[in-house]
Design a protein around this motif. Structure first.
Motif, PDB file in Angstrom:
ATOM      1  N   ARG A  57       0.834  -1.203   0.000  1.00  0.00           N
ATOM      2  CA  ARG A  57       0.000   0.000   0.000  1.00  0.00           C
ATOM      3  C   ARG A  57       0.867   1.252   0.000  1.00  0.00           C
ATOM      4  O   ARG A  57       0.478   2.289  -0.526  1.00  0.00           O
ATOM      5  N   ILE A  58       2.050   1.153   0.590  1.00  0.00           N
ATOM      6  CA  ILE A  58       2.949   2.296   0.679  1.00  0.00           C
ATOM      7  C   ILE A  58       3.726   2.516  -0.611  1.00  0.00           C
ATOM      8  O   ILE A  58       3.980   3.665  -1.019  1.00  0.00           O
ATOM      9  N   ILE A  59       4.115   1.447  -1.284  1.00  0.00           N
ATOM     10  CA  ILE A  59       5.008   1.542  -2.444  1.00  0.00           C
ATOM     11  C   ILE A  59       4.549   2.575  -3.484  1.00  0.00           C
ATOM     12  O   ILE A  59       5.380   3.364  -3.974  1.00  0.00           O
ATOM     13  N   PRO A  60       3.254   2.633  -3.866  1.00  0.00           N
ATOM     14  CA  PRO A  60       2.872   3.620  -4.894  1.00  0.00           C
ATOM     15  C   PRO A  60       3.150   5.071  -4.504  1.00  0.00           C
ATOM     16  O   PRO A  60       3.243   5.927  -5.394  1.00  0.00           O
ATOM     17  N   HIS A 123      -0.370  -7.412  -7.953  1.00  0.00           N
ATOM     18  CA  HIS A 123      -0.884  -7.359  -9.331  1.00  0.00           C
ATOM     19  C   HIS A 123      -1.216  -5.928  -9.747  1.00  0.00           C
ATOM     20  O   HIS A 123      -0.949  -5.520 -10.885  1.00  0.00           O
ATOM     21  N   GLN A 124      -1.770  -5.143  -8.813  1.00  0.00           N
ATOM     22  CA  GLN A 124      -2.205  -3.773  -9.108  1.00  0.00           C
ATOM     23  C   GLN A 124      -1.094  -2.745  -8.937  1.00  0.00           C
ATOM     24  O   GLN A 124      -1.298  -1.571  -9.258  1.00  0.00           O
ATOM     25  N   CYS A 125       0.063  -3.153  -8.449  1.00  0.00           N
ATOM     26  CA  CYS A 125       1.165  -2.214  -8.258  1.00  0.00           C
ATOM     27  C   CYS A 125       1.436  -1.481  -9.569  1.00  0.00           C
ATOM     28  O   CYS A 125       1.522  -2.116 -10.630  1.00  0.00           O
ATOM     29  N   PRO A 126       1.559  -0.162  -9.551  1.00  0.00           N
ATOM     30  CA  PRO A 126       1.674   0.583 -10.816  1.00  0.00           C
ATOM     31  C   PRO A 126       2.971   0.345 -11.583  1.00  0.00           C
ATOM     32  O   PRO A 126       3.068   0.716 -12.755  1.00  0.00           O
ATOM     33  N   VAL A 127       3.955  -0.266 -10.935  1.00  0.00           N
ATOM     34  CA  VAL A 127       5.229  -0.555 -11.610  1.00  0.00           C
ATOM     35  C   VAL A 127       5.445  -2.065 -11.645  1.00  0.00           C
ATOM     36  O   VAL A 127       4.840  -2.805 -10.862  1.00  0.00           O
ATOM     37  N   PRO A 128       6.290  -2.558 -12.545  1.00  0.00           N
ATOM     38  CA  PRO A 128       6.524  -3.995 -12.628  1.00  0.00           C
ATOM     39  C   PRO A 128       7.078  -4.569 -11.325  1.00  0.00           C
ATOM     40  O   PRO A 128       7.922  -3.955 -10.667  1.00  0.00           O
TER      41      PRO A 128
END
Length: 292
Positions: A57-60, A123-128
């Protein structure tokens, strides 16, 4: 201070807390590594689920992260679900409470939806998101890797969809994603119905992993090289590509996909990155892109 569940009006990155079962590191400027860091085999229980979900949740919010790598510091990538926790919490087996079947079912659905969030956020993470696996990739391990964009493995890796052996359906993501990633439906069903163990070489033949390395260190170096290469590309293009690939996997019609492509490129094709990439190509240099 902003949290992973709050609106971040400043666009400042949300700091990662001090996790107990995860380690966060930056092998390169624009690459984030999430290490499953439990010496007991990375058993998935309430602590690991909560930390992993919070992490993704934090990564984006970290807009300078262009690629994520998932690895493990333990002997195995993961040995799967923590059965002691699952049984004591009523996730598997019978419970002693006196709730009727419908109420038990509603409680279970809430718990399951939370657990599914772990793979959904990957899966939904905006980056690979790339995973580099070694040792056992069992049960929840398959759920996790099938939610990643790219899967690399060491020759030491072995895989099993283990859920059938404890009498449950693989419901955290394996059966939703694996059929789209493996072309041999007959063999897929054999592996899922029986819980048979298969090797890294067999996983590559199936299309579950794209590359197998001879040893864990070679695996890590190969995965880091891939992450660095992806992170060198236009972050605008990479995000757009992932969005389109995920949209296609959702089962939309060709007409929907074409409309999505027009809408997406209608905005992203105006990026300055196209000119920078073109100029770098003709000058035979590596392009440098602005931060997001």
């Amino acid at each position: 201070m902003s949290t992973a569940n709050s609106f971040n009006a400043t666009n400042d990155p949300i700091p990662f807390p001090d996790f107990t079962k995860l380690k966060i590191q930056r092998p390169f400027t624009n690459v984030l590594e999430v290490v499953l860091n439990d010496s007991k085999g990375n058993r998935w229980n309430d602590v690991l689920y909560n930390e992993f979900i919070e992490c993704f949740r934090i990564i984006p919010s970290h807009r300078d992260v262009y690629c994520v790598l998932i690895t493990s510091s333990a002997k195995h990538f993961t040995v799967g679900l923590d059965l002691n926790w699952a049984m004591s919490s009523g996730l598997v087996g019978t419970t002693k409470d006196k709730l009727d079947v419908a109420r038990k079912s509603l409680r279970f659905q809430t718990q399951l939806a939370f657990m599914q969030k772990a793979t959904d956020l990957v899966h939904q993470c905006p980056v690979p998101v790339i995973c580099a696996v070694h040792g056992g990739v069992i049960g929840m391990g398959i759920d996790l890797i099938t939610s990643c964009d790219i899967r690399y493995a060491s020759s030491s890796a072995f895989f099993t969809v283990k859920e059938v052996d404890i009498g449950v359906v693989a419901d955290i993501g394996t059966l939703a994603r694996m059929p789209k990633q493996i072309g041999n439906q007959s063999l897929l069903r054999e592996l899922v119905y029986t819980g048979k163990q298969f090797t890294a070489t067999q996983a590559q033949q199936l299309g579950l992993v794209s590359c197998v390395f001879d040893g864990d260190e070679a695996l890590r170096q190969g995965a880091l090289q891939l992450c660095q290469e992806i992170a060198s590309k236009s972050p605008v293009a990479i995000r757009g590509i992932k969005l389109m690939l995920n949209y296609e996997m959702s089962g939309k019609s060709p007409q929907d996909l074409q409309l999505m492509a027009r809408v997406l490129n209608g905005s992203l094709a105006q990026t300055e990155d196209i000119g920078k990439a073109g100029m770098a190509f003709f000058q035979k240099k590596k392009p440098t892109f602005s931060k997001l």
